[in-house]
Motif scaffolding. Structure first.
Motif, PDB file in Angstrom:
ATOM      1  N   ARG A  16       0.856  -1.182   0.000  1.00  0.00           N
ATOM      2  CA  ARG A  16       0.000   0.000   0.000  1.00  0.00           C
ATOM      3  C   ARG A  16       0.896   1.236   0.000  1.00  0.00           C
ATOM      4  NH1 ARG A  16      -4.937  -0.949  -1.287  1.00  0.00           N
ATOM      5  NH2 ARG A  16      -5.957   0.348   0.239  1.00  0.00           N
ATOM      6  N   PHE A  17       0.601   2.175  -0.858  1.00  0.00           N
ATOM      7  CA  PHE A  17       1.354   3.417  -0.929  1.00  0.00           C
ATOM      8  C   PHE A  17       0.438   4.570  -0.563  1.00  0.00           C
ATOM      9  CE2 PHE A  17       3.725   0.617  -3.746  1.00  0.00           C
ATOM     10  CZ  PHE A  17       5.023   0.846  -3.327  1.00  0.00           C
ATOM     11  N   PRO A  18       0.968   5.570   0.145  1.00  0.00           N
ATOM     12  CA  PRO A  18       0.123   6.724   0.502  1.00  0.00           C
ATOM     13  C   PRO A  18      -0.221   7.534  -0.744  1.00  0.00           C
ATOM     14  CG  PRO A  18       2.400   7.149   1.091  1.00  0.00           C
ATOM     15  CD  PRO A  18       2.334   5.719   0.629  1.00  0.00           C
ATOM     16  N   ARG A  19      -1.382   8.164  -0.716  1.00  0.00           N
ATOM     17  CA  ARG A  19      -1.773   9.026  -1.833  1.00  0.00           C
ATOM     18  C   ARG A  19      -0.838  10.225  -1.938  1.00  0.00           C
ATOM     19  NH1 ARG A  19      -6.228   7.985  -4.554  1.00  0.00           N
ATOM     20  NH2 ARG A  19      -7.801   6.651  -3.641  1.00  0.00           N
ATOM     21  N   GLN A  20      -0.369  10.698  -0.781  1.00  0.00           N
ATOM     22  CA  GLN A  20       0.540  11.831  -0.747  1.00  0.00           C
ATOM     23  C   GLN A  20       1.679  11.506   0.209  1.00  0.00           C
ATOM     24  OE1 GLN A  20      -1.391  15.495   0.172  1.00  0.00           O
ATOM     25  NE2 GLN A  20       0.445  16.698  -0.137  1.00  0.00           N
ATOM     26  N   LEU A  21       2.903  11.787  -0.225  1.00  0.00           N
ATOM     27  CA  LEU A  21       4.055  11.534   0.632  1.00  0.00           C
ATOM     28  C   LEU A  21       4.112  12.573   1.746  1.00  0.00           C
ATOM     29  CD1 LEU A  21       6.744  10.742  -2.073  1.00  0.00           C
ATOM     30  CD2 LEU A  21       5.553   9.126  -0.580  1.00  0.00           C
ATOM     31  N   PRO A  22       4.648  12.207   2.902  1.00  0.00           N
ATOM     32  CA  PRO A  22       4.742  13.178   3.989  1.00  0.00           C
ATOM     33  C   PRO A  22       5.721  14.299   3.643  1.00  0.00           C
ATOM     34  CG  PRO A  22       5.857  11.138   4.574  1.00  0.00           C
ATOM     35  CD  PRO A  22       5.169  10.902   3.263  1.00  0.00           C
ATOM     36  N   GLU A  23       5.508  15.460   4.237  1.00  0.00           N
ATOM     37  CA  GLU A  23       6.386  16.615   4.036  1.00  0.00           C
ATOM     38  C   GLU A  23       7.793  16.281   4.539  1.00  0.00           C
ATOM     39  OE1 GLU A  23       6.782  20.565   2.694  1.00  0.00           O
ATOM     40  OE2 GLU A  23       4.932  19.403   2.713  1.00  0.00           O
TER      41      GLU A  23
END
Length: 105
Positions: A16-23
């Motif tokens: 599973r990959f996040p829709r948006q990467l963390p800052e």
């Protein structure tokens, strides 16, 4: 492939990959600027073109002893900016510098 198409071998990843990467967290010794959609940052009253590739992302600026600034995207050193921000020189090949991020806050 024995006549089969590459698409016939495709399987969806189980990860599973996040829709948006963390800052990216920059160390407190860095000044942070967000890259505009035009690829520019604002620095010392100047608009400095960095790259459109990083539009909407944060870059970190680390002051060097001579007053110039290294420009980073995460641990990647992208180039050098003049002390007053009127010139930016990108590195021909960005340099990986993870040591700067050992104590990121």
């Amino acid at each position: 492939l024995k006549g089969a198409t590459p698409a016939s071998f495709y399987r969806r990843s189980k990860r599973r990959f996040p829709r948006q990467l963390p800052e990216i967290a920059y160390p407190t010794s860095f000044s942070i600027r967000r890259v505009k959609r035009t690829g520019e940052i604002h620095w010392c009253g100047n608009r400095v073109f960095i790259t459109e590739v990083l539009a909407h992302d944060a870059v970190g600026l680390l002051e060097l002893p001579d007053g110039t600034w290294d420009v980073y995207f995460g641990p990647m050193n992208l180039g050098l900016m003049s002390r007053d921000g009127d010139a930016y020189v990108p590195r021909e090949t960005p340099m990986w510098s993870p040591g700067q991020f050992a104590n990121a806050s």
